[in-house]
Design a protein around this motif. Structure first.
Motif, short mmCIF file in Angstrom:
data_model
loop_
_atom_site.label_atom_id
_atom_site.label_comp_id
_atom_site.label_asym_id
_atom_site.label_seq_id
_atom_site.Cartn_x
_atom_site.Cartn_y
_atom_site.Cartn_z
N ASN A 96 17.08 58.72 51.24
CA ASN A 96 15.90 58.28 51.97
C ASN A 96 15.09 59.49 51.60
O ASN A 96 14.01 59.69 52.58
CB ASN A 96 15.88 57.92 53.48
CG ASN A 96 16.89 56.64 53.54
OD1 ASN A 96 17.27 56.05 52.90
ND2 ASN A 96 17.23 56.60 55.03
N LEU A 97 14.81 59.92 50.42
CA LEU A 97 13.76 60.71 50.34
C LEU A 97 12.42 59.81 50.14
O LEU A 97 12.53 58.60 49.91
CB LEU A 97 14.03 61.55 49.02
CG LEU A 97 15.18 62.43 48.81
CD1 LEU A 97 15.14 63.13 47.50
CD2 LEU A 97 15.04 63.48 49.88
N PHE A 98 11.38 60.49 50.11
CA PHE A 98 10.12 59.91 50.12
C PHE A 98 9.78 59.67 48.52
O PHE A 98 9.23 60.70 47.69
CB PHE A 98 8.91 60.41 50.76
CG PHE A 98 9.27 60.49 52.16
CD1 PHE A 98 9.94 59.52 53.02
CD2 PHE A 98 9.13 61.92 52.85
CE1 PHE A 98 10.19 59.66 54.11
CE2 PHE A 98 9.25 61.99 54.24
CZ PHE A 98 10.05 60.94 55.00
N PRO A 99 9.66 58.44 47.95
CA PRO A 99 9.50 58.34 46.46
C PRO A 99 8.28 58.66 46.03
O PRO A 99 7.98 58.97 44.87
CB PRO A 99 9.91 56.92 45.95
CG PRO A 99 9.81 56.31 47.24
CD PRO A 99 9.92 57.08 48.56
N HIS A 100 7.21 58.55 47.00
CA HIS A 100 5.79 58.92 46.44
C HIS A 100 5.44 60.16 46.50
O HIS A 100 4.34 60.52 46.06
CB HIS A 100 4.91 58.12 47.34
CG HIS A 100 4.88 58.25 48.90
ND1 HIS A 100 5.94 58.31 49.38
CD2 HIS A 100 3.86 58.78 49.43
CE1 HIS A 100 5.48 58.48 50.69
NE2 HIS A 100 4.40 58.94 50.55
N PHE A 142 10.09 64.57 41.15
CA PHE A 142 10.00 63.25 41.94
C PHE A 142 11.42 62.84 42.21
O PHE A 142 12.28 63.06 41.27
CB PHE A 142 9.03 62.36 41.50
CG PHE A 142 7.55 62.60 41.78
CD1 PHE A 142 6.83 63.49 41.01
CD2 PHE A 142 6.82 62.20 42.87
CE1 PHE A 142 5.49 63.70 41.27
CE2 PHE A 142 5.61 62.56 43.38
CZ PHE A 142 4.90 63.39 42.28
N SER A 144 12.86 60.06 41.96
CA SER A 144 13.51 59.41 40.95
C SER A 144 14.16 59.97 39.67
O SER A 144 14.71 59.75 38.87
CB SER A 144 12.59 58.19 40.33
OG SER A 144 11.64 58.84 39.64
N ARG A 158 15.41 69.20 53.43
CA ARG A 158 14.35 68.48 54.00
C ARG A 158 14.46 68.41 55.67
O ARG A 158 13.57 69.16 56.34
CB ARG A 158 14.00 67.32 53.42
CG ARG A 158 12.77 66.73 54.22
CD ARG A 158 12.50 65.11 53.65
NE ARG A 158 13.62 64.01 54.04
CZ ARG A 158 13.62 62.86 53.71
NH1 ARG A 158 12.59 62.46 53.04
NH2 ARG A 158 14.53 62.08 54.07
#
Ligand SMILES: Nc1ncnc2c1ncn2[C@@H]1O[C@H](COP(=O)(O)OP(=O)(O)O)[C@@H](O)[C@H]1O
Ligand SMILES: [Mg+2]
Lengths: 249, 252
Positions: A96-100, A142, A144, A158
């Motif tokens: 659940n990393l923030f992809p943006h 990032f 991805s 994090r």
């Protein structure tokens, strides 16, 4: 109220029912987690491990029972759960990393917005933590662009950015390719050695045996057995535990 | 004899007819100004209605998804009742707007709701904006719903409250996902404003129609209007395609 300062999480009579009382995901759980402890939570699928872990930071709202976190009742309407959650990091099976957001922004978002940390301070702290997990060169990447093992290591740091008092892990290595499990477990081992308090739902019996100070075996929403790794693994008296261990080992 | 006259004489008859038609419809009495002014009105209405639609749509989308996400776990009390009420209003709005033709909504706005006002552009902006908002709301809501719940939980577990999680984590991702759909909604809206003539607004379509009624020649003005719409739509469609490609490439 428990005044024992060593106790970080104190769970009493915790119940979580679904569909009225048809599904008893948690059926009367009582236990404590003390400062510096590493508690491994094991058990068959559907036994309530995730529900238990997620109740601890109120991602699941209990049907009944009390949960004290550092002597504050987290289910009380007067409690600001958002402030308490800053002190309880969580690491998920699917990262659940923030992809943006870049790795750096994933890490600095919460401390900057919630702790009002300056950009410089937050980035410095992030760099130190990235070094700890050997990913200092991926700060601008990032999510991805990372492997599963790298993603999970980032997810861990994090959570550490908020300097939590306890870390909750829900099957942190279950979504990883086998060759990446080790690099994540190594980070968790290092944290344990540094004295971080952790609750870890896991199927990695080697990790539980080696790193955990206590093992909780869950079954049908209850704690069927708990004890030191030696007590649990070396001579399992409980039949169900024997069957379970025979399957996973 | 000069060359121009020679050229004209040398023209086949249909071309000569076309030329005189052109002069009659666009040059005489500066009739092209109907097209120019109409285009400006169309652009105005489309632009401001799009803005209103996005603001309104985002608001309704956030109300609807907040309700769906939070209401089941909320304790009984004033916040829950308030959420239920605004959600009900939103649902009525969506049902009515999406269940009735936009031309009827426009006429109701002009002849009933704003009967005392004579600002036709403003009325059209409000009518088309409210109409578009309903469609934008569903686009944005589907964007919010398409974000994995794990993103939400990750935000909450770090200590963000519901609103902060939406603002920093969910909305940016959702917005990126629905940008192409929103751009398409803009194109739809642009074409839909061509019914503005129903309330006497001189937009692009009505401009062409006015010329037709003056010159009794339908071919030129209506085809010109169609061509202008087509060029604008193709231009923005191209932009949307480029946008989609950009977003795909930056897919992380
Ligand atoms: N939202 C839900 N609705 C209904 N039942 C649920 C829900 N979440 C979990 N359960 C049930 O609760 C039990 C415990 O689930 P879980 O805590 O995920 O188990 P574990 O993590 O040990 O595999 C399971 O029987 C599961 O089906
Ligand atoms: Mg689970």
């Amino acid at each position: 109220m428990s005044a024992n300062n060593d106790v970080i999480i104190d769970v009493k009579g915790l119940k979580k029912y679904y569909k009225g009382d048809e599904i008893k995901a948690l059926d009367d759980i009582t236990t404590t987690i003390k400062k510096g402890e590493v508690v491994a939570i094991i058990g068959p699928s559907g036994s309530g491990k995730s529900t238990f872990l997620r109740s601890l930071n109120l991602l699941e709202v209990p049907t009944d029972g009390t949960i004290l976190f550092e002597n504050t009742d987290i289910t009380s309407p007067e409690t600001n759960i958002n402030v308490l959650r800053q002190k309880m990091g969580m690491v998920f099976q699917h990262f659940n990393l923030f992809p943006h957001l870049s790795v750096m922004d994933n890490m600095t978002l919460a401390p900057r917005k919630l702790l009002k940390m300056s950009k410089d301070d937050a980035e410095k702290k992030a760099k130190d933590l990235l070094k700890m997990v050997a990913l200092e060169d991926r700060a601008r990447a990032f999510p991805s662009q990372l492997s599963g093992g790298q993603k999970q290591r980032i997810a861990i740091v994090r959570a550490l950015m908020m300097s939590p008092d306890v870390l909750l892990f829900d099957e942190p290595t279950s979504a990883l390719d086998p060759e990446m499990v080790g690099e994540v477990l190594d980070v968790m081992k290092k944290l344990a050695q540094e004295g971080m308090t952790m609750a870890v739902v896991t199927h990695e019996m080697g990790f539980a045996r080696e790193v955990a100070s206590r093992v909780i075996f869950m079954e049908n929403g209850r704690i069927a057995l708990e004890g030191t790794p030696e007590e649990v693994f070396n001579n399992p008296s409980n039949e169900r535990l024997k069957t379970f261990l025979a399957k996973v080992l | 004899m000069n060359y121009l006259l020679l050229a004209t004489l040398a023209m086949p008859q249909w071309l000569q007819k076309l030329k005189s038609d052109f002069i009659l419809n666009f040059v005489d009495d500066d009739r092209y100004m109907y097209i120019v002014k109409g285009l400006i009105v169309t652009a105005e209405v489309t632009f401001f209605a799009t803005l209103l639609g996005i603001v309104l749509g985002a608001l309704v989308a956030i109300i609807r998804s907040t309700h769906d996400k939070l209401a089941p776990t909320m304790r009984m009390g004033a916040p829950k009742v308030a959420l239920k009420i605004v959600n009900a209003i939103s649902q009525v709005y969506l049902t009515v707007i999406r269940g009735t033709p936009v031309v009827v909504q426009l006429m109701i706005a002009y002849f009933i709701i704003f009967v005392t006002s004579n600002n036709k552009v403003l009325i059209a902006v409000l009518a088309f904006g409210f109409n578009s908002g309903a469609y934008v709301a569903e686009i944005i809501r589907s964007g919010i719903m398409s974000i994995d719940n794990g993103q939400f939980e990750a935000g909450r577990s770090l200590g963000f409250n519901y609103a902060q999680t939406m603002i920093y984590i969910i909305i940016p991702q959702a917005f990126k996902n629905v940008l192409p759909a929103l751009a398409n909604e803009f194109i739809v809206l642009l074409k839909e404003t061509s019914i503005s003539g129903y309330v006497g607004l001189q937009d692009l379509a009505r401009g062409g129609d006015v010329i037709r009624s003056r010159t009794y020649s339908a071919f030129m003005p209506l085809l010109a209007v169609a061509a202008i719409y087509l060029i604008i739509v193709m231009f923005f469609s191209k932009l949307v395609t480029m946008l989609e490609r950009r977003l795909r490439n930056s897919e992380r």
